[in-house]
Motif scaffolding. Sequence first.
Motif, PDB file in Angstrom:
ATOM      1  N   LYS A 415       0.833  -1.210   0.000  1.00 17.15           N
ATOM      2  CA  LYS A 415       0.000   0.000   0.000  1.00 17.15           C
ATOM      3  C   LYS A 415       0.865   1.257   0.000  1.00 17.15           C
ATOM      4  CE  LYS A 415      -3.905   2.084   2.462  1.00 17.15           C
ATOM      5  NZ  LYS A 415      -4.834   1.949   3.613  1.00 17.15           N
ATOM      6  N   ILE A 416       1.942   1.249   0.818  1.00 17.44           N
ATOM      7  CA  ILE A 416       2.810   2.443   0.914  1.00 17.44           C
ATOM      8  C   ILE A 416       3.508   2.719  -0.404  1.00 17.44           C
ATOM      9  CG2 ILE A 416       4.925   3.328   2.004  1.00 17.44           C
ATOM     10  CD1 ILE A 416       3.994   1.791   4.580  1.00 17.44           C
ATOM     11  N   TYR A 417       3.928   1.627  -1.093  1.00 20.23           N
ATOM     12  CA  TYR A 417       4.716   1.821  -2.314  1.00 20.23           C
ATOM     13  C   TYR A 417       3.922   1.574  -3.598  1.00 20.23           C
ATOM     14  CZ  TYR A 417       8.710   2.289   0.729  1.00 20.23           C
ATOM     15  OH  TYR A 417       9.585   2.742   1.699  1.00 20.23           O
ATOM     16  N   GLY A 418       2.651   1.234  -3.426  1.00 20.29           N
ATOM     17  CA  GLY A 418       1.801   1.067  -4.598  1.00 20.29           C
ATOM     18  C   GLY A 418       2.268  -0.019  -5.547  1.00 20.29           C
ATOM     19  N   VAL A 419       2.727  -1.138  -4.999  1.00 19.22           N
ATOM     20  CA  VAL A 419       3.215  -2.237  -5.838  1.00 19.22           C
ATOM     21  C   VAL A 419       2.377  -3.490  -5.589  1.00 19.22           C
ATOM     22  CG1 VAL A 419       5.574  -1.372  -5.983  1.00 19.22           C
ATOM     23  CG2 VAL A 419       4.928  -2.846  -4.071  1.00 19.22           C
ATOM     24  N   PRO A 420       2.271  -4.372  -6.580  1.00 14.00           N
ATOM     25  CA  PRO A 420       1.515  -5.619  -6.415  1.00 14.00           C
ATOM     26  C   PRO A 420       2.338  -6.650  -5.655  1.00 14.00           C
ATOM     27  CG  PRO A 420       2.468  -5.527  -8.597  1.00 14.00           C
ATOM     28  CD  PRO A 420       2.793  -4.211  -7.946  1.00 14.00           C
ATOM     29  N   PRO A 421       1.732  -7.776  -5.286  1.00 14.84           N
ATOM     30  CA  PRO A 421       2.497  -8.850  -4.628  1.00 14.84           C
ATOM     31  C   PRO A 421       3.670  -9.281  -5.504  1.00 14.84           C
ATOM     32  CG  PRO A 421       0.139  -9.300  -4.515  1.00 14.84           C
ATOM     33  CD  PRO A 421       0.301  -8.109  -5.408  1.00 14.84           C
ATOM     34  N   SER A 422       4.829  -9.425  -4.878  1.00 17.43           N
ATOM     35  CA  SER A 422       6.026  -9.807  -5.626  1.00 17.43           C
ATOM     36  C   SER A 422       7.078 -10.303  -4.647  1.00 17.43           C
ATOM     37  CB  SER A 422       6.577  -8.622  -6.414  1.00 17.43           C
ATOM     38  OG  SER A 422       6.993  -7.596  -5.519  1.00 17.43           O
ATOM     39  N   ALA A 448      10.969  -0.685  12.666  1.00 17.31           N
ATOM     40  CA  ALA A 448      10.673  -1.529  11.510  1.00 17.31           C
ATOM     41  C   ALA A 448      10.336  -0.669  10.288  1.00 17.31           C
ATOM     42  CB  ALA A 448       9.526  -2.483  11.844  1.00 17.31           C
ATOM     43  N   TYR A 449       9.619   0.461  10.517  1.00 16.85           N
ATOM     44  CA  TYR A 449       9.246   1.352   9.406  1.00 16.85           C
ATOM     45  C   TYR A 449      10.498   1.976   8.780  1.00 16.85           C
ATOM     46  CZ  TYR A 449       6.454   4.700   6.738  1.00 16.85           C
ATOM     47  OH  TYR A 449       5.871   5.401   5.711  1.00 16.85           O
ATOM     48  N   ALA A 450      11.416   2.405   9.649  1.00 17.79           N
ATOM     49  CA  ALA A 450      12.652   3.026   9.143  1.00 17.79           C
ATOM     50  C   ALA A 450      13.462   2.019   8.330  1.00 17.79           C
ATOM     51  CB  ALA A 450      13.474   3.552  10.311  1.00 17.79           C
ATOM     52  N   LEU A 451      13.536   0.782   8.790  1.00 17.61           N
ATOM     53  CA  LEU A 451      14.279  -0.243   8.047  1.00 17.61           C
ATOM     54  C   LEU A 451      13.582  -0.563   6.725  1.00 17.61           C
ATOM     55  CD1 LEU A 451      16.614  -2.195   7.875  1.00 17.61           C
ATOM     56  CD2 LEU A 451      15.291  -3.856   9.218  1.00 17.61           C
ATOM     57  N   MET A 452      12.252  -0.566   6.735  1.00 11.61           N
ATOM     58  CA  MET A 452      11.510  -0.788   5.494  1.00 11.61           C
ATOM     59  C   MET A 452      11.877   0.273   4.458  1.00 11.61           C
ATOM     60  SD  MET A 452       7.456  -0.227   4.754  1.00 11.61           S
ATOM     61  CE  MET A 452       7.755   1.560   4.947  1.00 11.61           C
ATOM     62  N   GLU A 453      11.959   1.538   4.894  1.00 11.48           N
ATOM     63  CA  GLU A 453      12.299   2.624   3.968  1.00 11.48           C
ATOM     64  C   GLU A 453      13.683   2.403   3.363  1.00 11.48           C
ATOM     65  OE1 GLU A 453       9.973   6.596   5.382  1.00 11.48           O
ATOM     66  OE2 GLU A 453      11.633   5.953   6.689  1.00 11.48           O
ATOM     67  N   GLN A 454      14.637   1.997   4.208  1.00  8.72           N
ATOM     68  CA  GLN A 454      16.000   1.750   3.705  1.00  8.72           C
ATOM     69  C   GLN A 454      16.013   0.622   2.680  1.00  8.72           C
ATOM     70  OE1 GLN A 454      18.762   1.035   6.944  1.00  8.72           O
ATOM     71  NE2 GLN A 454      17.798   2.619   8.219  1.00  8.72           N
ATOM     72  N   GLU A 455      15.346  -0.446   2.983  1.00  4.61           N
ATOM     73  CA  GLU A 455      15.347  -1.612   2.098  1.00  4.61           C
ATOM     74  C   GLU A 455      14.595  -1.318   0.803  1.00  4.61           C
ATOM     75  OE1 GLU A 455      17.060  -4.464   2.476  1.00  4.61           O
ATOM     76  OE2 GLU A 455      17.937  -3.475   4.231  1.00  4.61           O
ATOM     77  N   ALA A 456      13.504  -0.559   0.905  1.00  9.26           N
ATOM     78  CA  ALA A 456      12.738  -0.214  -0.305  1.00  9.26           C
ATOM     79  C   ALA A 456      13.582   0.675  -1.234  1.00  9.26           C
ATOM     80  CB  ALA A 456      11.438   0.501   0.088  1.00  9.26           C
ATOM     81  N   GLU A 457      14.316   1.608  -0.630  1.00  9.91           N
ATOM     82  CA  GLU A 457      15.174   2.493  -1.440  1.00  9.91           C
ATOM     83  C   GLU A 457      16.247   1.688  -2.167  1.00  9.91           C
ATOM     84  OE1 GLU A 457      17.998   6.480  -0.904  1.00  9.91           O
ATOM     85  OE2 GLU A 457      16.855   5.703   0.803  1.00  9.91           O
ATOM     86  N   LYS A 458      16.846   0.707  -1.491  1.00 11.37           N
ATOM     87  CA  LYS A 458      17.860  -0.147  -2.131  1.00 11.37           C
ATOM     88  C   LYS A 458      17.293  -0.846  -3.345  1.00 11.37           C
ATOM     89  CE  LYS A 458      20.404  -1.470   2.081  1.00 11.37           C
ATOM     90  NZ  LYS A 458      20.705  -2.631   2.942  1.00 11.37           N
ATOM     91  N   ARG A 459      15.996  -1.140  -3.295  1.00 10.37           N
ATOM     92  CA  ARG A 459      15.380  -1.907  -4.371  1.00 10.37           C
ATOM     93  C   ARG A 459      14.656  -1.004  -5.375  1.00 10.37           C
ATOM     94  NH1 ARG A 459      16.009  -4.714   0.029  1.00 10.37           N
ATOM     95  NH2 ARG A 459      16.347  -6.978  -0.045  1.00 10.37           N
ATOM     96  N   GLY A 460      14.896   0.326  -5.259  1.00  6.05           N
ATOM     97  CA  GLY A 460      14.334   1.272  -6.224  1.00  6.05           C
ATOM     98  C   GLY A 460      12.858   1.510  -6.096  1.00  6.05           C
ATOM     99  N   LEU A 461      12.277   1.267  -4.936  1.00  4.34           N
ATOM    100  CA  LEU A 461      10.850   1.532  -4.720  1.00  4.34           C
ATOM    101  C   LEU A 461      10.646   2.952  -4.229  1.00  4.34           C
ATOM    102  CD1 LEU A 461       9.577  -1.743  -2.983  1.00  4.34           C
ATOM    103  CD2 LEU A 461       9.625  -1.184  -5.408  1.00  4.34           C
ATOM    104  N   SER A 462       9.617   3.618  -4.739  1.00  2.58           N
ATOM    105  CA  SER A 462       9.261   4.970  -4.306  1.00  2.58           C
ATOM    106  C   SER A 462       7.887   4.933  -3.687  1.00  2.58           C
ATOM    107  CB  SER A 462       9.257   5.933  -5.493  1.00  2.58           C
ATOM    108  OG  SER A 462      10.536   5.961  -6.095  1.00  2.58           O
ATOM    109  N   LYS A 463       7.711   5.760  -2.659  1.00  4.53           N
ATOM    110  CA  LYS A 463       6.408   5.798  -1.987  1.00  4.53           C
ATOM    111  C   LYS A 463       5.330   6.320  -2.917  1.00  4.53           C
ATOM    112  CE  LYS A 463       8.003   6.322   2.777  1.00  4.53           C
ATOM    113  NZ  LYS A 463       8.009   7.162   3.968  1.00  4.53           N
ATOM    114  N   LYS A 464       4.146   5.777  -2.736  1.00  4.40           N
ATOM    115  CA  LYS A 464       2.997   6.193  -3.519  1.00  4.40           C
ATOM    116  C   LYS A 464       2.605   7.591  -3.103  1.00  4.40           C
ATOM    117  CE  LYS A 464      -1.661   4.562  -4.588  1.00  4.40           C
ATOM    118  NZ  LYS A 464      -2.676   3.563  -4.194  1.00  4.40           N
ATOM    119  N   GLU A 465       2.400   8.473  -4.097  1.00  3.61           N
ATOM    120  CA  GLU A 465       2.016   9.871  -3.781  1.00  3.61           C
ATOM    121  C   GLU A 465       0.608   9.931  -3.213  1.00  3.61           C
ATOM    122  OE1 GLU A 465       3.883  12.434  -3.860  1.00  3.61           O
ATOM    123  OE2 GLU A 465       5.610  11.339  -4.624  1.00  3.61           O
TER     124      GLU A 465
END
Length: 465
Positions: A415-422, A448-465
């Motif tokens: 939901k935060i990153y607007g991506v489907p199951p993967s 846990a939220y802060a670590l999620m942000e770090q890991e998502a950035e490593k994988r090129g995910l951007s938060k949903k506007e």
Amino acid sequence: MPLSHPIFQHISEVVDRLGVEAYVVGGYVRDHYLGRPSTDIDVVVVGSGVAVAEELGRVLQAKVTIYRTYGTAMLRWQGTEVEFVGARKESYSPESRNPQVEPGSLEDDQRRRDFTINAMAWSLNRDSFGQLVDPFEGMYDLEDCIIRTPCDPEKTFSDDPLRMMRAVRFASQLGFDIDDETFEGIIAQAHRIEIITKERISVELSKIMASPVPSIGLTLMRSAGLLKYVLPELDRMAGVERRGRHAHKDNFEHTMKVLDNVAKKSDDIWLRWAALFHDIGKPVTKAYDRNLGWTFHQHEAVGSKMIPQLFRRLKLPTNEPMRFVQKMVFLHMRPIVLSEDMVSDSAVRRLLFEAGDDVEKLMMLCEADITSGNDNKVQLYLKNFELVRRKMQDLEERDRVRNFQPPITGDMIMKIYGVPPSSVIGEIKEVIKNSILDGIIPNDYDAAYALMEQEAEKRGLSKKE
């Protein structure tokens, strides 16, 4: 007075009025003399058991269920159940345990019983009320703690091979010995157990597992040659193989000790099954190393994968009980390894997480698994287990990891990153879970939220506007 229950007086009046003989027979009589509670009342009528049940039902205004296929009737009255059957004699064909039945005398009926201790009867007719009828001297066998067949044992077991399982079950439940001739009959007819349905075998096996000393029945099964047909995986664990100066312990004997150790402390039937199967993977993983000797690497993982097939074959429940046993088998080496090494917080957190609410049962199994004859070694292990327990208690109070769910879920990440199951979602969740278990971050939402942000950035995910 063994026949003090009012139901027996009512039966006595009815059978005398109908002019037939009736007797209480089997387990109710046996258990009275053993001082064991019994709720199974079986009445044999020399004549029609159904007719007696129907007449008694009319007198007492009680419910009677008739099973005409079997010629039996069940009467229920004031919380008591009595099964009525006509006295009969039986003959069998070699291919089936279902007998050809014809009416018979009381002695015919007693002769068809499995064991002498189950062939005793009390008269219910008024002129001999309460008199013991014991043509095969079952009372002597009760006093001598002996399991013996009324007739030729080989024929008894060939006719109905389930009786072999019942023999070892009674020996296990009561702590009795099986008469030598009777035991030789089991050995001779052990192969006949294959014609019995798995469901019926499972009932007897479960009663053995619930007995005070389960190893009695299982060891008898192995000695008689039954185990190789019922549980070949367990039978293969017996014996010691030697090469040079190296020998491994007898894993069947070890398993029997572990099972009895658990049984001394717990009536939990599924924990007992876990004890029975905890080393079931050892015959599959056994290997010889010239330097190390005999090894059983990963036997716990291999054994846990064998559990579903075993449960299905034995007709045991394949839901929560199976999953519990599988988990216990898979984890049973973990506390032992922890007790041997310097215990890290991370390793204890993972044990708490994987064992969940069953961690205390796991520790009980692991303590039972220490069967060394060296008392100093046993005491050292138990002392180390106590250190593991204290560590678990401290970490659970601080980190709350038992049965924990990571604060960030897969749905939240999507939901935060607007991506489907993967697979990316699973990777991020796994990093968060492992970081909590390894103590890298605390078990709370913000970390846990802060670590999620770090890991998502490593994988090129951007938060949903």
